[in-house]
Design a protein around this motif. Sequence first.
Motif, PDB file in Angstrom:
ATOM      1  N   ARG A  93       0.851  -1.191   0.000  1.00 31.85           N
ATOM      2  CA  ARG A  93       0.000   0.000   0.000  1.00 31.85           C
ATOM      3  C   ARG A  93       0.892   1.249   0.000  1.00 31.85           C
ATOM      4  N   MET A  94       1.576   1.451  -1.143  1.00 31.25           N
ATOM      5  CA  MET A  94       2.531   2.550  -1.244  1.00 31.25           C
ATOM      6  C   MET A  94       1.890   3.769  -1.902  1.00 31.25           C
ATOM      7  N   CYS A  95       2.458   4.949  -1.587  1.00 25.98           N
ATOM      8  CA  CYS A  95       1.958   6.177  -2.216  1.00 25.98           C
ATOM      9  C   CYS A  95       1.936   6.055  -3.737  1.00 25.98           C
TER      10      CYS A  95
ATOM     11  N   CYS B  82      -1.193   4.678  -5.181  1.00 26.82           N
ATOM     12  CA  CYS B  82      -2.416   5.136  -4.496  1.00 26.82           C
ATOM     13  C   CYS B  82      -3.144   6.184  -5.325  1.00 26.82           C
TER      14      CYS B  82
ATOM     15  N   HIS C  28      -4.806   8.555  -4.301  1.00 27.79           N
ATOM     16  CA  HIS C  28      -4.753   9.873  -3.645  1.00 27.79           C
ATOM     17  C   HIS C  28      -3.424  10.583  -3.875  1.00 27.79           C
ATOM     18  N   PHE C  29      -2.476   9.890  -4.504  1.00 19.37           N
ATOM     19  CA  PHE C  29      -1.125  10.449  -4.662  1.00 19.37           C
ATOM     20  C   PHE C  29      -1.070  11.406  -5.850  1.00 19.37           C
TER      21      PHE C  29
ATOM     22  N   CYS D  44      -0.850  14.588  -0.994  1.00 26.78           N
ATOM     23  CA  CYS D  44      -1.781  13.496  -0.664  1.00 26.78           C
ATOM     24  C   CYS D  44      -3.175  14.093  -0.644  1.00 26.78           C
TER      25      CYS D  44
ATOM     26  N   PHE E  21      -5.847  12.593   0.124  1.00 21.90           N
ATOM     27  CA  PHE E  21      -6.651  12.062   1.240  1.00 21.90           C
ATOM     28  C   PHE E  21      -6.600  13.003   2.433  1.00 21.90           C
TER      29      PHE E  21
ATOM     30  N   ARG F 272       4.992   6.868   1.888  1.00 26.52           N
ATOM     31  CA  ARG F 272       4.530   5.734   2.685  1.00 26.52           C
ATOM     32  C   ARG F 272       4.714   4.439   1.903  1.00 26.52           C
TER      33      ARG F 272
ATOM     34  N   CYS G  14       0.504   2.257   3.805  1.00 23.70           N
ATOM     35  CA  CYS G  14      -0.388   3.280   4.372  1.00 23.70           C
ATOM     36  C   CYS G  14      -1.798   2.716   4.564  1.00 23.70           C
TER      37      CYS G  14
ATOM     38  N   GLU H 116      -4.489   4.313   4.693  1.00 23.40           N
ATOM     39  CA  GLU H 116      -5.506   5.050   3.902  1.00 23.40           C
ATOM     40  C   GLU H 116      -5.353   4.797   2.403  1.00 23.40           C
ATOM     41  N   HIS H 117      -4.394   3.942   2.040  1.00 26.93           N
ATOM     42  CA  HIS H 117      -4.121   3.672   0.626  1.00 26.93           C
ATOM     43  C   HIS H 117      -5.366   3.126  -0.081  1.00 26.93           C
TER      44      HIS H 117
HETATM   45  S1  SF4 Z   1      -3.469   8.063   1.275  1.00 26.85           S
HETATM   46 FE1  SF4 Z   1      -1.525   7.205   2.065  1.00 26.85          FE
HETATM   47  S2  SF4 Z   1      -0.674   6.040   0.333  1.00 26.85           S
HETATM   48 FE2  SF4 Z   1      -2.234   7.417  -0.482  1.00 26.85          FE
HETATM   49  S3  SF4 Z   1      -1.080   9.247  -1.107  1.00 26.85           S
HETATM   50 FE3  SF4 Z   1      -1.875   9.611   0.963  1.00 26.85          FE
HETATM   51  S4  SF4 Z   1      -0.158   8.998   2.307  1.00 26.85           S
HETATM   52 FE4  SF4 Z   1       0.253   8.080   0.296  1.00 26.85          FE
END
Ligand code: SF4
Length: 174
Positions: free
Chosen positions: A115-117, A120, A122-123, A137, A139, A150, A153, A155-156
Amino acid sequence: MPAQAEILTRIARQSARPADIAAHLGVSAASASDSISSLVAKGLALRLPDPEDGRAQRLLPTEAGLCLAEKLTAAPTAVQGALAALPSQDQAALLRALTLIIRTLQEARAIPVQRMCVTCRHFRPRVHANADHPHHCAFVDAAFGDASLRLDCGEHEAALAEEAAALWRRFDAA
Ligand code: SF4
């Protein structure tokens, strides 16, 4: 064994259904089931009926499983302490290199998806002019730099394949 350790540390944080564990590890249900059965046979985990779905099961750690999970997470914590002592430029370079290595291993299907940025949805890589905090991010609606990338993560949310490829191109364009 790495899969069993991953499952144990995961269910020590929160009980989980076998299907969710398989998805988290990026393996088939049969492969996850083998690892789960080994943990149950070793007395480290229990399969119990899922209170939200009578046909499903949830996996929980036993007392022995919780003790072992604590030991398994202690080593990464020590590593994190050593990392935190590094100058921020070195932390950023190390995390960036780690991200690259993990992504390469994932593409070769040598390790499960993390679950890396960089995978994701949200990145937002390199959207800010600030050299120390070029990424965003969506999120948490905050800018951050390579030192805060991350690798696992909570929240990924996985980006679609095309979106993930575009994210990587932009991230790697430095
Ligand atoms: S939610 Fe987590 S994995 Fe996704 S961009 Fe934000 S910090 Fe990175």
